[in-house]
Design a protein around this motif. Structure first.
Motif, PDB file in Angstrom:
ATOM      1  N   PHE A 264       0.901  -1.101  -0.097  1.00  0.00           N
ATOM      2  CA  PHE A 264       0.011   0.025  -0.078  1.00  0.00           C
ATOM      3  C   PHE A 264       1.043   1.296   0.062  1.00  0.00           C
ATOM      4  O   PHE A 264       1.775   1.592   0.908  1.00  0.00           O
ATOM      5  CB  PHE A 264      -0.787   0.234   1.227  1.00  0.00           C
ATOM      6  N   LEU A 275      -4.927   6.431  -0.017  1.00  0.00           N
ATOM      7  CA  LEU A 275      -4.142   5.133  -0.952  1.00  0.00           C
ATOM      8  C   LEU A 275      -3.664   5.844  -2.230  1.00  0.00           C
ATOM      9  O   LEU A 275      -4.640   6.496  -3.018  1.00  0.00           O
ATOM     10  CB  LEU A 275      -5.112   3.917  -0.942  1.00  0.00           C
ATOM     11  N   TYR A 278      -1.622   0.664  -5.129  1.00  0.00           N
ATOM     12  CA  TYR A 278      -1.282  -0.919  -4.920  1.00  0.00           C
ATOM     13  C   TYR A 278       0.127  -1.454  -5.672  1.00  0.00           C
ATOM     14  O   TYR A 278       0.337  -1.076  -6.775  1.00  0.00           O
ATOM     15  CB  TYR A 278      -2.678  -1.773  -5.282  1.00  0.00           C
TER      16      TYR A 278
END
Length: 416
Positions: A264, A275, A278
């Motif tokens: 993350f 965020l 990924y």
């Protein structure tokens, strides 16, 4: 156990080292490896058939995939039905990294805290966002770009140039996204998932820009440290609520075949964690600090993921701080020369780790063969002492046109 580690960088050297340190009876091969890794096998990371042939011939029981390319290309799917176990998400799950657009839609669907965004097929929306923010946006190519497909813009001209550059590099119709530009400190949270649960390693902080004070072009990463002093238990709890738990809900709901590492990339804003991206594997250079800090048996964690019992394993860590300074080739992340002889490796203090990345053995020498060449990793009781120790050892190493950042870890010393 016989284990194959796929990849050739500092991350893969660190993975192979950690496995060997904790499991001395295991036999570890690295494919294709580098000048510092043991038992190298001249098979590239995307040669799935070649990897399988070697593993079957050698009796390999476990494969650990380092880089993103083979995961996005479906290496886990390729080994489905094989007796050889493989650590990593399947091709469909790997889209969380392989497609920025897929990832953003996933975040939105499962209410993961993230920045507002606009897709490339919404030219009017992007142009409106550029004008409204005066170009303070982030433009990202949709696909894999080795950490170099992200443009952090501070003017309308930069934003439009970023879009033009993506189209020039990847094609006129190349998909991309434009995101709201966030401010704050970036933090990397990396861990394990078996598709049902997650276990997180210590928070770390990467340094992407090539030069001190975060100047210059983005790179694959010029250094890292862990843990991050300002990422305390309160912050970790907020990250779990806003990002990790909804992500895990999404993985379960989508019934993803995800048994591997998950990364993350976070921005710690005034409003809370958000965020950025990924990754579906261990980060690089974060791996070079988080694995040395890991006390729990790394192989046990991997096996528990593959067997769906990650919740049964406790995570323990060594005390202190770890700092990684990347030594790079002059010209990186642009063009650079290879074949430079590396001197001073025999002078390094035995308590300091040197993980190889862009190196190879040639005529009894270790020479450069990539942009990021070496990772010098030191441990200290305090962050200050770890930084000092790392840079003391860095000064012992030399090769033509070598450069590095002199401020790795300094952000962690700032008062908040």
């Amino acid at each position: 156990m016989k284990i194959a580690v796929i990849g050739s960088g500092g991350r893969e050297h660190t993975i192979a080292w950690k496995l060997a340190e904790q499991n001395p009876d295991s036999e570890i091969f690295v494919m294709p490896g580098n000048g510092g890794t043991p038992n190298n096998v001249p098979v590239t990371a995307n040669d799935f058939a070649g990897i399988k042939q070697f593993c079957e011939d050698k009796g390999i029981q476990l494969i650990i995939v380092g880089p993103e390319d083979p995961l996005a290309g479906g290496i886990v799917d390729f080994f489905t039905g094989s007796a050889i176990r493989i650590f990593g998400p399947d091709k469909a799950s790997a889209r969380l990294e392989g497609s920025k657009i897929f990832a953003k839609k996933f975040m939105k669907k499962y209410k993961v805290a993230t920045a507002d965004f606009w897709l490339s097929d919404d030219a009017e929306g992007i142009e409106s966002a550029i004008k409204r923010t005066d170009g303070h946006i982030v433009v990202k190519y949709d696909g894999l770009a080795a950490g170099k497909g992200v443009y952090v813009c501070s003017s309308q001209q930069q934003a439009r140039e970023a879009i033009a550059d993506i189209k020039q590099k990847y094609g006129t119709n190349a998909p991309f996204i434009a995101e709201e530009k966030l401010s704050g400190q970036e933090v990397s949270i990396i861990g394990f998932t078996d598709g049902k649960d997650m276990k997180m390693l210590l928070p770390s902080q990467d340094h992407k820009p090539a030069f001190d004070d975060d100047r210059g072009p983005n790179t694959g990463g010029m250094g890292a440290y862990c843990p991050v002093p300002f990422c305390d238990e309160k912050q970790i709890s907020a990250i779990r609520r806003a990002v990790i738990e909804p992500t895990l809900e999404g993985i379960r709901s989508e019934r993803m075949n995800y048994k591997g590492a998950i990364y993350f990339g976070l921005m710690m804003t005034e409003k809370g964690p958000s965020l950025l991206e990924y990754n579906v594997r261990f980060g690089d250079p974060e791996t070079e600090v988080i694995l040395p800090s890991l006390k729990t048996n790394f192989l046990e964690l991997i096996i528990s993921c593959l067997e769906g019992r990650l919740s049964e394993v406790n995570m323990d860590f060594h005390p202190g701080y770890y700092v990684d300074v990347v030594l790079a080739s002059g010209g990186y992340p642009g063009s650079y020369e290879k074949g430079k002889v590396i001197k001073g490796l025999d002078k390094i203090d035995g308590s300091v780790f040197v993980f190889h990345a862009g190196t190879k053995k040639e005529n009894n020498n270790i020479v450069t063969s990539g942009g990021r060449v070496l990772n010098v990793v030191a441990n200290g009781v305090s962050l200050e002492s770890a930084i000092e120790k790392a840079y003391k050892e860095v000064k012992k190493i030399e090769f033509d046109r070598m450069f590095y950042r002199s401020d790795i870890g300094r952000k962690g010393l700032m008062k908040r």
